[in-house]
Structures are given as structure tokens and as C-alpha cells.
Design a protein around this motif. Structure first.
Motif, PDB file in Angstrom:
ATOM      1  N   TYR A 125      32.940  33.402  42.410  1.00 30.06           N
ATOM      2  CA  TYR A 125      32.474  33.562  41.033  1.00 30.06           C
ATOM      3  C   TYR A 125      33.349  34.543  40.268  1.00 30.06           C
ATOM      4  O   TYR A 125      33.432  34.485  39.053  1.00 30.06           O
ATOM      5  N   VAL A 126      34.000  35.436  40.995  1.00 29.99           N
ATOM      6  CA  VAL A 126      34.915  36.389  40.374  1.00 29.99           C
ATOM      7  C   VAL A 126      36.254  35.706  40.095  1.00 29.99           C
ATOM      8  O   VAL A 126      36.827  35.851  39.017  1.00 29.99           O
ATOM      9  N   THR A 127      36.754  34.952  41.054  1.00 28.72           N
ATOM     10  CA  THR A 127      38.094  34.372  40.947  1.00 28.72           C
ATOM     11  C   THR A 127      38.122  32.988  40.311  1.00 28.72           C
ATOM     12  O   THR A 127      39.188  32.515  39.922  1.00 28.72           O
ATOM     13  N   GLY A 128      36.975  32.354  40.178  1.00 27.66           N
ATOM     14  CA  GLY A 128      36.937  30.960  39.736  1.00 27.66           C
ATOM     15  C   GLY A 128      36.721  30.722  38.260  1.00 27.66           C
ATOM     16  O   GLY A 128      36.475  29.596  37.851  1.00 27.66           O
ATOM     17  N   GLY A 129      36.799  31.753  37.432  1.00 23.19           N
ATOM     18  CA  GLY A 129      36.619  31.545  36.000  1.00 23.19           C
ATOM     19  C   GLY A 129      35.642  32.536  35.406  1.00 23.19           C
ATOM     20  O   GLY A 129      35.238  33.510  36.049  1.00 23.19           O
ATOM     21  N   ALA A 130      35.248  32.267  34.176  1.00 23.81           N
ATOM     22  CA  ALA A 130      34.402  33.179  33.414  1.00 23.81           C
ATOM     23  C   ALA A 130      32.945  33.033  33.831  1.00 23.81           C
ATOM     24  O   ALA A 130      32.206  32.228  33.281  1.00 23.81           O
ATOM     25  N   VAL A 131      32.556  33.803  34.834  1.00 21.74           N
ATOM     26  CA  VAL A 131      31.167  33.789  35.286  1.00 21.74           C
ATOM     27  C   VAL A 131      30.609  35.204  35.273  1.00 21.74           C
ATOM     28  O   VAL A 131      29.610  35.483  34.630  1.00 21.74           O
ATOM     29  N   CYS A 132      31.242  36.109  36.001  1.00 21.19           N
ATOM     30  CA  CYS A 132      30.670  37.452  36.154  1.00 21.19           C
ATOM     31  C   CYS A 132      31.528  38.545  35.509  1.00 21.19           C
ATOM     32  O   CYS A 132      31.097  39.683  35.456  1.00 21.19           O
ATOM     33  N   PHE A 133      32.731  38.200  35.078  1.00 23.51           N
ATOM     34  CA  PHE A 133      33.600  39.115  34.349  1.00 23.51           C
ATOM     35  C   PHE A 133      34.037  40.343  35.139  1.00 23.51           C
ATOM     36  O   PHE A 133      34.260  41.405  34.577  1.00 23.51           O
ATOM     37  N   GLU A 134      34.148  40.212  36.446  1.00 23.09           N
ATOM     38  CA  GLU A 134      34.775  41.268  37.242  1.00 23.09           C
ATOM     39  C   GLU A 134      36.243  40.901  37.415  1.00 23.09           C
ATOM     40  O   GLU A 134      36.582  39.726  37.559  1.00 23.09           O
ATOM     41  N   ALA A 135      37.098  41.907  37.434  1.00 19.53           N
ATOM     42  CA  ALA A 135      38.534  41.655  37.572  1.00 19.53           C
ATOM     43  C   ALA A 135      38.902  41.217  38.983  1.00 19.53           C
ATOM     44  O   ALA A 135      39.723  40.311  39.165  1.00 19.53           O
ATOM     45  N   ASP A 136      38.301  41.847  39.990  1.00 20.88           N
ATOM     46  CA  ASP A 136      38.618  41.555  41.381  1.00 20.88           C
ATOM     47  C   ASP A 136      37.321  41.495  42.186  1.00 20.88           C
ATOM     48  O   ASP A 136      36.372  42.231  41.892  1.00 20.88           O
ATOM     49  N   PRO A 137      37.300  40.666  43.225  1.00 20.60           N
ATOM     50  CA  PRO A 137      36.111  40.662  44.087  1.00 20.60           C
ATOM     51  C   PRO A 137      35.904  42.039  44.705  1.00 20.60           C
ATOM     52  O   PRO A 137      36.862  42.707  45.075  1.00 20.60           O
ATOM     53  N   PRO A 138      34.662  42.475  44.804  1.00 20.01           N
ATOM     54  CA  PRO A 138      34.411  43.779  45.422  1.00 20.01           C
ATOM     55  C   PRO A 138      34.731  43.747  46.906  1.00 20.01           C
ATOM     56  O   PRO A 138      34.679  42.694  47.547  1.00 20.01           O
ATOM     57  N   THR A 139      35.042  44.900  47.444  1.00 18.41           N
ATOM     58  CA  THR A 139      35.244  45.019  48.884  1.00 18.41           C
ATOM     59  C   THR A 139      33.882  44.973  49.575  1.00 18.41           C
ATOM     60  O   THR A 139      32.833  45.114  48.934  1.00 18.41           O
ATOM     61  N   ALA A 140      33.894  44.833  50.879  1.00 17.87           N
ATOM     62  CA  ALA A 140      32.647  44.868  51.644  1.00 17.87           C
ATOM     63  C   ALA A 140      31.978  46.233  51.481  1.00 17.87           C
ATOM     64  O   ALA A 140      30.748  46.313  51.378  1.00 17.87           O
ATOM     65  N   GLU A 141      32.764  47.285  51.409  1.00 20.25           N
ATOM     66  CA  GLU A 141      32.199  48.617  51.240  1.00 20.25           C
ATOM     67  C   GLU A 141      31.502  48.743  49.889  1.00 20.25           C
ATOM     68  O   GLU A 141      30.416  49.312  49.790  1.00 20.25           O
ATOM     69  N   GLU A 142      32.135  48.223  48.849  1.00 16.52           N
ATOM     70  CA  GLU A 142      31.519  48.250  47.521  1.00 16.52           C
ATOM     71  C   GLU A 142      30.257  47.388  47.505  1.00 16.52           C
ATOM     72  O   GLU A 142      29.253  47.770  46.911  1.00 16.52           O
ATOM     73  N   MET A 143      30.300  46.248  48.159  1.00 13.22           N
ATOM     74  CA  MET A 143      29.121  45.388  48.201  1.00 13.22           C
ATOM     75  C   MET A 143      27.982  46.089  48.935  1.00 13.22           C
ATOM     76  O   MET A 143      26.827  46.008  48.512  1.00 13.22           O
ATOM     77  N   ALA A 144      28.282  46.813  50.000  1.00 13.76           N
ATOM     78  CA  ALA A 144      27.257  47.568  50.720  1.00 13.76           C
ATOM     79  C   ALA A 144      26.640  48.629  49.814  1.00 13.76           C
ATOM     80  O   ALA A 144      25.415  48.850  49.832  1.00 13.76           O
ATOM     81  N   ARG A 145      27.458  49.278  48.997  1.00 15.95           N
ATOM     82  CA  ARG A 145      26.947  50.270  48.051  1.00 15.95           C
ATOM     83  C   ARG A 145      26.009  49.605  47.048  1.00 15.95           C
ATOM     84  O   ARG A 145      24.941  50.125  46.737  1.00 15.95           O
TER      85      ARG A 145
END
Length: 173
Positions: A21-41
Motif C-alpha cells: 500500500y506504500v509502494t503501490g500508489g496513492a493509498v497511505c501517503f507514506e514515503a517508504d514502508p516502515p521497518t519491522a521495528e517501526e511497525m512494532a512501535r
């Protein structure tokens, strides 16, 4: 498949569901997919007062639904912003509905009264899911999301989470 609370051990799997959803177009407007550590946070933060759920298929995460504050101002504390993401190929299988319904029950039980969802336009699949689950249009923010050099509109939709008195509810627990 079962719906359960996400744990820190689910972080990498949640990242993998979310990354397209991050890399496939205008869905969530994040520049890069979060890391696993960021996702855990993010999972830990959501679980403090809101919720983060996963759709578990025999130990494999197939989808995620989560919510958090709609805004940080105290007057909005009984409202929450919600999102659902499914692994590719899971659309129109009932998985999104299953996750969202569990999330709504969780929030209603904690005293939340309104769920809001932002949907990048024109994401017809997401708009259709939200409409089918009782969301109604709340407004459109024009050209607020930037992705791949373009500016996109974001529709906001909302639905009540359960009956409650007009005025101030007891509050999230």
C-alpha cells in the motif's frame, strides 16, 4: 482464519501486508514502508488505548486493522481513526469486513462512539468497503495527499460505533 490482537512478534508480518500500500500508489501517503521495528512501535502505541488486530490464517498474518486517535485534542477523545489492510488477493473475500467488525466491537466496548476513515480518491474498493460497513461521507479534503509528484484528494467517512447518550460518554477504558 481468526481475528486476534497483534503482538510485537507480528510486526514483520504486518509490515509485509502494509508495504504494498506504500509502494503501490496513492493509498497511505507514506514515503517508504516502515521497518519491522517501526511497525512494532505502532502496534504497541495502538494497543495502549485503541487496538491493532490481525487476521491470522494458521499462524500467517493475512490482514491488519487498527485505530488510533482521530486527533490529539481532548474534545475528540471519543472518536478514533481506523484503517484496514489486506494482503494482495484478499479483496472481496470478507476479510476486510471481518477485521473491521471486530475492531468496531472492540472500540465500542471501550467507550468510543465514532470511527473515521480517510480514503485517498479514487480508491473505489476502499470506498465500497466503507460504505458497505455503514460509513457515511463526512467531507473531502482537496489536494492534501502527495504521492509520486501528484496531489490527491482524501475523502473522510464516519460511522457510529454504538448507541450512546448524546453528550459526553463514560470514556475509553
Amino acid at each position: 482464519m481468526t481475528v486476534r490482537d497483534a503482538t510485537p512478534e507480528d510486526a514483520a508480518a504486518c509490515r509485509d501486508v502494509y508495504a504494498p500500500y506504500v509502494t503501490g500508489g496513492a493509498v497511505c501517503f507514506e514515503a517508504d514502508p516502515p521497518t519491522a521495528e517501526e511497525m512494532a512501535r505502532r502496534i504497541a502505541a495502538a494497543r495502549e488505548r485503541h487496538a491493532w488486530l490481525v487476521l491470522d490464517d494458521g499462524g500467517t498474518v493475512r490482514g491488519v486493522a487498527h485505530g488510533g486517535p482521530f486527533t490529539s485534542r481532548e474534545a475528540y477523545r471519543w472518536s478514533c481513526a481506523v484503517s484496514v489492510y489486506l494482503e494482495p488477493g484478499r479483496r472481496r473475500t470478507g476479510a476486510g469486513r471481518t477485521l473491521y467488525q471486530a475492531l468496531f466491537e472492540r472500540f465500542a466496548g471501550r467507550g468510543y462512539r465514532v470511527a473515521l476513515a480517510g480514503v485517498a480518491l479514487l480508491n473505489e474498493a476502499s470506498l465500497g468497503l466503507h460504505r458497505a460497513l455503514g460509513f457515511e461521507p463526512a467531507g473531502t479534503f482537496r489536494r492534501v495527499g502527495s504521492e509520486d509528484g501528484a496531489r490527491h484528494d482524501v475523502a473522510w467517512l464516519q460511522r457510529d460505533l454504538g448507541p450512546g447518550p448524546r453528550g459526553t460518554p463514560a470514556g475509553p477504558r
